[in-house]
Design a protein around this motif. Sequence first.
Motif, PDB file in Angstrom:
ATOM      1  N   ASN A   1      -5.054  72.767  34.410  1.00 47.87           N
ATOM      2  CA  ASN A   1      -5.115  74.198  34.701  1.00 47.87           C
ATOM      3  C   ASN A   1      -6.006  74.461  35.915  1.00 47.87           C
ATOM      4  OD1 ASN A   1      -4.682  76.993  34.314  1.00 47.87           O
ATOM      5  ND2 ASN A   1      -6.634  77.157  33.235  1.00 47.87           N
ATOM      6  N   GLN A   2      -7.110  73.737  36.003  1.00 50.28           N
ATOM      7  CA  GLN A   2      -8.009  73.908  37.142  1.00 50.28           C
ATOM      8  C   GLN A   2      -7.374  73.388  38.437  1.00 50.28           C
ATOM      9  OE1 GLN A   2     -11.356  71.805  35.462  1.00 50.28           O
ATOM     10  NE2 GLN A   2     -12.428  73.704  34.900  1.00 50.28           N
ATOM     11  N   GLU A   3      -6.623  72.292  38.342  1.00 53.76           N
ATOM     12  CA  GLU A   3      -5.927  71.786  39.522  1.00 53.76           C
ATOM     13  C   GLU A   3      -4.896  72.804  40.005  1.00 53.76           C
ATOM     14  OE1 GLU A   3      -4.212  67.977  38.914  1.00 53.76           O
ATOM     15  OE2 GLU A   3      -6.126  66.907  39.006  1.00 53.76           O
TER      16      GLU A   3
ATOM     17  N   MET B   1      -4.939  74.444  43.671  1.00 56.68           N
ATOM     18  CA  MET B   1      -3.801  74.451  44.587  1.00 56.68           C
ATOM     19  C   MET B   1      -3.559  75.861  45.117  1.00 56.68           C
ATOM     20  SD  MET B   1      -1.605  72.336  45.910  1.00 56.68           S
ATOM     21  CE  MET B   1      -1.018  73.085  47.437  1.00 56.68           C
ATOM     22  N   LEU B   2      -3.675  76.848  44.263  1.00 55.87           N
ATOM     23  CA  LEU B   2      -3.543  78.233  44.702  1.00 55.87           C
ATOM     24  C   LEU B   2      -4.649  78.581  45.702  1.00 55.87           C
ATOM     25  CD1 LEU B   2      -2.707  79.842  41.254  1.00 55.87           C
ATOM     26  CD2 LEU B   2      -1.189  79.786  43.244  1.00 55.87           C
ATOM     27  N   TYR B   3      -5.845  78.095  45.427  1.00 53.83           N
ATOM     28  CA  TYR B   3      -6.962  78.324  46.348  1.00 53.83           C
ATOM     29  C   TYR B   3      -6.660  77.696  47.716  1.00 53.83           C
ATOM     30  CZ  TYR B   3     -11.566  77.914  48.483  1.00 53.83           C
ATOM     31  OH  TYR B   3     -12.610  77.971  49.363  1.00 53.83           O
ATOM     32  N   GLN B   4      -6.084  76.498  47.706  1.00 48.62           N
ATOM     33  CA  GLN B   4      -5.749  75.829  48.962  1.00 48.62           C
ATOM     34  C   GLN B   4      -4.740  76.652  49.769  1.00 48.62           C
ATOM     35  OE1 GLN B   4      -4.944  71.488  49.111  1.00 48.62           O
ATOM     36  NE2 GLN B   4      -2.910  72.041  49.863  1.00 48.62           N
TER      37      GLN B   4
ATOM     38  N   GLY C   1      -4.078  82.018  38.795  1.00 49.27           N
ATOM     39  CA  GLY C   1      -3.753  80.779  38.110  1.00 49.27           C
ATOM     40  C   GLY C   1      -3.552  80.912  36.622  1.00 49.27           C
ATOM     41  N   ASN C   2      -4.039  81.999  36.060  1.00 56.30           N
ATOM     42  CA  ASN C   2      -3.818  82.231  34.626  1.00 56.30           C
ATOM     43  C   ASN C   2      -2.386  82.689  34.346  1.00 56.30           C
ATOM     44  OD1 ASN C   2      -6.480  81.595  33.889  1.00 56.30           O
ATOM     45  ND2 ASN C   2      -7.184  83.685  34.352  1.00 56.30           N
ATOM     46  N   HIS C   3      -1.645  83.057  35.404  1.00 57.85           N
ATOM     47  CA  HIS C   3      -0.313  83.629  35.202  1.00 57.85           C
ATOM     48  C   HIS C   3       0.765  82.972  36.074  1.00 57.85           C
ATOM     49  CE1 HIS C   3      -2.502  86.840  33.169  1.00 57.85           C
ATOM     50  NE2 HIS C   3      -3.301  86.890  34.227  1.00 57.85           N
ATOM     51  N   LEU C   4       0.373  82.011  36.910  1.00 59.20           N
ATOM     52  CA  LEU C   4       1.336  81.413  37.841  1.00 59.20           C
ATOM     53  C   LEU C   4       1.113  79.902  37.913  1.00 59.20           C
ATOM     54  CD1 LEU C   4       3.556  82.260  39.947  1.00 59.20           C
ATOM     55  CD2 LEU C   4       1.741  82.103  41.681  1.00 59.20           C
ATOM     56  N   GLN C   5       2.181  79.150  37.673  1.00 65.88           N
ATOM     57  CA  GLN C   5       2.116  77.695  37.737  1.00 65.88           C
ATOM     58  C   GLN C   5       2.785  77.204  39.027  1.00 65.88           C
ATOM     59  OE1 GLN C   5       0.545  75.627  35.434  1.00 65.88           O
ATOM     60  NE2 GLN C   5      -0.192  77.607  34.654  1.00 65.88           N
ATOM     61  N   VAL C   6       2.071  76.359  39.778  1.00 64.78           N
ATOM     62  CA  VAL C   6       2.608  75.832  41.037  1.00 64.78           C
ATOM     63  C   VAL C   6       2.530  74.309  41.035  1.00 64.78           C
ATOM     64  CG1 VAL C   6       2.003  77.891  42.356  1.00 64.78           C
ATOM     65  CG2 VAL C   6       0.352  76.010  42.192  1.00 64.78           C
ATOM     66  N   ASP C   7       3.253  73.716  41.958  1.00 66.24           N
ATOM     67  CA  ASP C   7       3.244  72.261  42.122  1.00 66.24           C
ATOM     68  C   ASP C   7       1.931  71.848  42.785  1.00 66.24           C
ATOM     69  OD1 ASP C   7       3.720  69.604  42.634  1.00 66.24           O
ATOM     70  OD2 ASP C   7       5.664  69.911  43.592  1.00 66.24           O
ATOM     71  N   THR C   8       1.235  70.885  42.205  1.00 67.49           N
ATOM     72  CA  THR C   8      -0.080  70.490  42.724  1.00 67.49           C
ATOM     73  C   THR C   8      -0.055  69.156  43.474  1.00 67.49           C
ATOM     74  OG1 THR C   8      -0.658  69.373  40.641  1.00 67.49           O
ATOM     75  CG2 THR C   8      -1.234  71.715  40.844  1.00 67.49           C
ATOM     76  N   LYS C   9       1.140  68.644  43.778  1.00 68.20           N
ATOM     77  CA  LYS C   9       1.237  67.321  44.411  1.00 68.20           C
ATOM     78  C   LYS C   9       0.575  67.277  45.773  1.00 68.20           C
ATOM     79  CE  LYS C   9       5.535  66.028  42.048  1.00 68.20           C
ATOM     80  NZ  LYS C   9       6.986  65.751  42.207  1.00 68.20           N
ATOM     81  N   THR C  10       0.566  68.401  46.475  1.00 66.33           N
ATOM     82  CA  THR C  10       0.011  68.405  47.829  1.00 66.33           C
ATOM     83  C   THR C  10      -1.433  68.913  47.882  1.00 66.33           C
ATOM     84  OG1 THR C  10       0.962  70.603  48.227  1.00 66.33           O
ATOM     85  CG2 THR C  10       2.275  68.680  48.894  1.00 66.33           C
ATOM     86  N   LEU C  11      -2.084  68.983  46.730  1.00 67.17           N
ATOM     87  CA  LEU C  11      -3.498  69.390  46.727  1.00 67.17           C
ATOM     88  C   LEU C  11      -4.315  68.342  47.477  1.00 67.17           C
ATOM     89  CD1 LEU C  11      -5.819  71.219  45.766  1.00 67.17           C
ATOM     90  CD2 LEU C  11      -5.892  69.875  43.650  1.00 67.17           C
ATOM     91  N   SER C  12      -4.999  68.766  48.521  1.00 59.79           N
ATOM     92  CA  SER C  12      -5.766  67.828  49.345  1.00 59.79           C
ATOM     93  C   SER C  12      -7.122  67.538  48.718  1.00 59.79           C
ATOM     94  CB  SER C  12      -5.970  68.392  50.753  1.00 59.79           C
ATOM     95  OG  SER C  12      -6.857  69.496  50.728  1.00 59.79           O
ATOM     96  N   LYS C  13      -7.693  66.402  49.064  1.00 60.67           N
ATOM     97  CA  LYS C  13      -9.017  66.036  48.570  1.00 60.67           C
ATOM     98  C   LYS C  13     -10.072  67.037  49.035  1.00 60.67           C
ATOM     99  CE  LYS C  13      -8.411  61.010  48.130  1.00 60.67           C
ATOM    100  NZ  LYS C  13      -8.861  60.946  46.719  1.00 60.67           N
TER     101      LYS C  13
END
Length: 686
Positions: A178-180, A184-187, A114-126
């Motif tokens: 940044n944490q979100e 998202m990457l973790y998801q 996550g320190n080097h890659l930005q992704v779309d977080t719209k689908t991050l689940s609760k």
Amino acid sequence: MASSKRRRRARSRISKNSLSRIPIRLNVLMGIVILMLAALGMQLVKLQISQHDKFVAQITSNSESTETEKVQRGMIYDSTGKVIVANKGSKAITYTRPKSVTTSDMYHTANTVGNHLQVDTKTLSKANYAVYYIQDDKRRAKVAAALKNPLPSGSDAYIAQLEAYVQKHEAKFPLTKNQENKAMLYQKMANAYALSTVYLKETDVTDKEIAEIGERQSKMPGVKVGLYYTRDYPNGTAMKSLIGSVSTSKTGLPDSSVNQLLSQGYARDDSVGTSYLEQFYEATLRGTKKKYTVTTNGKTDKTTKTTLYAGQAGNNLRLTVNSKFQADVQKILEEQMPDGLTQGAYAVIINPKTGAIYAMAGSYRDNKTGEKTSDPLGTINRSFPVGSVVKPAMITTALLNNVITTTNNTITDVPIKIAGTATKASYFNTDGSDSIALDIPTALKMSSNSYVMQLMLKMGGLTYHSGMSLTGLDSNVWNKMRNGLGLFGLGQMTGIDLPGETSGVRGSTDSDHTGNTLDESFGQYDTYTTMQLAQYAATVANGGYRVRPHVVDAILSRSAHSSKSTVATSIATQVLGTVGWTKAERDLIYEGMYQVVHGSGYATGTGLKDLTPEVYAKTGTAETTTDGEDTYSSTAISFVPNANVAVAVAIPGISSQTSDSVSIPMSHAIWKAFWQDVENKGSSTK
């Protein structure tokens, strides 16, 4: 006094004996403890001294895991070899989940990535928001402090309690942007199962992201730079409504079949056909993933890959459909479709000998807005009454049931007056002033309703007379008619290699609908699809065998080391049944259909007379109701005997004020386009 002294001496002896036994027990226990400690000490010496090198070697030895890599999906060509669907590759960042990995491991990897890659977080689940949140010790303590009745810490139930609380009170436990991103990457990582590969980011990956990830792969177990393939349509998307769609890594596997697909080895973000050809031929197009082992050197932390299986790109498909002809037919339908209440226009052009589909076009029309939508699949999933186009099959059914013969088939056309029902008549003899004797060819040429209604009565055991009742009609006449029409494919699933086909709608046959037997005989009751009309036309044209229509001509295999294709499987002609008529019976049907186009007087298809080679045809008009207004369906089937083509056209919901010859001009234009686009054997017009 003496007894008192004896008791004191006895107690004294017991006390001395007990005390003498306690040291013995303690000594035994102490001895056991000393022996155990000695054994443990010896084992510790053994592990740390004599076996030290062995365990160090194990720790620093190579570790090995088996991983997979996705391959390209098969391509799709039209009948001329033109590429209809290809694949477009783009740089992507992937994650292959190690065989043994903890949530804590994935958490740390996600944070590093996550320190080097930005992704779309719209689908991050609760749920994954909460799981990620409590991985941090300080954040977990904050949640724990907010619990009123915390469960024992460290238990699975306690962790579940923390996660549930975060989900319910997410606003109290915010994450930074940044944490979100890291959550998202973790998801995405968590959604992968062991040794499967998922995409962390598959589109719009920047050169900077690729460089930074590539440089740090050793610190990100399972993370790699790879390729992501999407479907590409190099010659336009005109045929996409027939080809269908493929899921993406974002949409994931379809909810309706996710468990089944996972059991077949798919990853959750794999591409899979979700409709039409892409779905029907999924097993052919998907290919087989590359498999390799990844060995990590325990001393240097370097990894090496050894290929176990090179992988196999999906097989290609070559269609029977000519893309130019398909586009031209689509244009003809859209341009010649009437306005008003018309609900659409559909056409199928088929090879009667093989079942190969040259074109299957459709245009759905919203009769309120007039908006037209490409709808080729409407040829298999929309059905409507088709009218007199069924009469060749109906007359054949009467021949097969022996109620008429090739030498005795003359019946006088008269209005049919049945007690309790409205009079039903042929369009040219509504009042009985033009009652004439008809044989099979003439009845077909003039499209006599009366002729086929009287045939139905004969099959039901009755002979027509004015004012008669249907009380004695054999109810089995329904089966006789439907079985006879079914020999040509009407009312039957055609078996085409596309999902979603319907067999049409059959009307009720109970005693309250006995009068509808009359409507059934001339195509005004049951409903049929345009593909069924095409199969019907093909069955008549080829002499009487019903072939399975198909849009795929061949499956082409691809070598793992070459982009070239070779024919792996040719789709063979499949005969589903035969009519069983004699040549004399067939010739009478042919003569009638020839007269429809080339006859005089009441001939209904003379608009095709100028075509060459000469066309045989049958038209149909079925009365319908649309939005409370009288409308009709206009249909036509046509073919050239011994040729490789037959045409079926259907236009439902036409306003009653519109000319009923709509299907003939459309058919004429389609024939001209066929000779120009597909076979340069006809001059199209004389």
